[in-house]
Enzyme design. Sequence first.
Site, mmCIF file in Angstrom:
data_model
loop_
_atom_site.group_PDB
_atom_site.id
_atom_site.type_symbol
_atom_site.label_atom_id
_atom_site.label_comp_id
_atom_site.label_asym_id
_atom_site.label_seq_id
_atom_site.Cartn_x
_atom_site.Cartn_y
_atom_site.Cartn_z
ATOM 1 N N GLY A 91 0.826 -1.189 0.000
ATOM 2 C CA GLY A 91 0.000 0.000 0.000
ATOM 3 C C GLY A 91 0.866 1.247 0.000
ATOM 4 O O GLY A 91 2.087 1.186 0.129
ATOM 5 N N THR A 95 7.972 6.410 -2.235
ATOM 6 C CA THR A 95 8.941 6.720 -1.199
ATOM 7 C C THR A 95 10.340 6.405 -1.708
ATOM 8 O O THR A 95 10.520 5.824 -2.778
ATOM 9 C CB THR A 95 8.647 5.959 0.108
ATOM 10 O OG1 THR A 95 9.391 6.555 1.171
ATOM 11 C CG2 THR A 95 8.993 4.483 -0.004
ATOM 12 N N TYR A 96 11.316 6.805 -0.913
ATOM 13 C CA TYR A 96 12.727 6.640 -1.267
ATOM 14 C C TYR A 96 13.403 5.759 -0.227
ATOM 15 O O TYR A 96 13.137 5.867 0.977
ATOM 16 C CB TYR A 96 13.415 8.011 -1.301
ATOM 17 C CG TYR A 96 14.922 7.940 -1.200
ATOM 18 C CD1 TYR A 96 15.703 7.557 -2.284
ATOM 19 C CD2 TYR A 96 15.576 8.236 0.008
ATOM 20 C CE1 TYR A 96 17.088 7.475 -2.187
ATOM 21 C CE2 TYR A 96 16.955 8.155 0.117
ATOM 22 C CZ TYR A 96 17.708 7.777 -0.988
ATOM 23 O OH TYR A 96 19.067 7.674 -0.881
ATOM 24 N N ALA A 162 8.693 6.266 7.182
ATOM 25 C CA ALA A 162 7.570 5.909 6.310
ATOM 26 C C ALA A 162 7.200 4.448 6.535
ATOM 27 O O ALA A 162 8.066 3.612 6.824
ATOM 28 C CB ALA A 162 7.948 6.128 4.845
ATOM 29 N N GLY A 175 7.198 -3.019 4.837
ATOM 30 C CA GLY A 175 7.354 -2.580 6.213
ATOM 31 C C GLY A 175 7.615 -1.101 6.373
ATOM 32 O O GLY A 175 6.779 -0.282 6.007
ATOM 33 N N ALA A 177 10.606 2.408 6.634
ATOM 34 C CA ALA A 177 11.882 3.008 6.248
ATOM 35 C C ALA A 177 12.152 4.166 7.196
ATOM 36 O O ALA A 177 11.454 5.187 7.167
ATOM 37 C CB ALA A 177 11.828 3.498 4.807
ATOM 38 N N CYS A 193 5.398 10.057 -0.390
ATOM 39 C CA CYS A 193 4.103 9.488 -0.002
ATOM 40 C C CYS A 193 2.935 10.306 -0.556
ATOM 41 O O CYS A 193 1.819 10.254 -0.034
ATOM 42 C CB CYS A 193 3.996 9.359 1.519
ATOM 43 S SG CYS A 193 5.272 8.280 2.205
#
Length: 235
Positions: A91, A95-96, A162, A175, A177, A193
């Site tokens: 979901g 993101t990085y 995140a 999971g 970060a 995000c």
Amino acid sequence: MSKVTVFRDLSSIDYKEAWDYQEELFDEVLKSKQANSDLPAEKKKLSNNYLLFCEHPHVYTIGKSGKEQNMLLDMLQLQAKNATFHKINRGGDITYHGPGQIVGYPILNLETYDMGIKSYIDNLEQAVINCIADYGLEGHRLEGATGVWLDIDKPTVRKICAIGVRVSRWVSMHGFAFNVNTDLDYFGYINPCGFQDKGVTSLKKELGKELDIEEVKHNLKNHIAVLFDMTFKND
């Protein structure tokens, strides 16, 4: 049922290699769960649950509901930044991941932990909140957004961790970060995000010094163990 969990620190690993490994462990946990589904509790012998920590080379990932326009670079520009891009089955939006960031992948049978999806995410967030408190920072949840945030009641609201997960038949993967010594410039090439009005931060930026990432991993792992009532084993 046992809450013994296998912990593995994969160190620096290519994103796709780590994703494939997650899928392998996810299938193992799911197949064991299905094989035991008709047995009485005293005869169940479930597979291991897993918690993986790692760091990735520069990479951007986007979830199933993400908008590609939140990636502000084209493929040639990505290559110039030594970064890659993956569409994935979690979901969340874009993101990085990169060096100096603790990426955590719990592959858990959530029924073992008596958790629904919301309580699972809440516990991941709380583990990071508790971890940054060790360093004098106050983390919060932000209504309408997963992850861990600082100064949620100010215009300077910013995310330090995140979270984007996938849960299928009560088995989790993907999971969190957590930005420790992360190069935050890489977040400037995306709308993190999907947000255009909120910032991103790291322990290094907040504290004004580089952290011992192994120490932070140790602390975070302990907070996860407490909240999930886990006992870790290394194999």
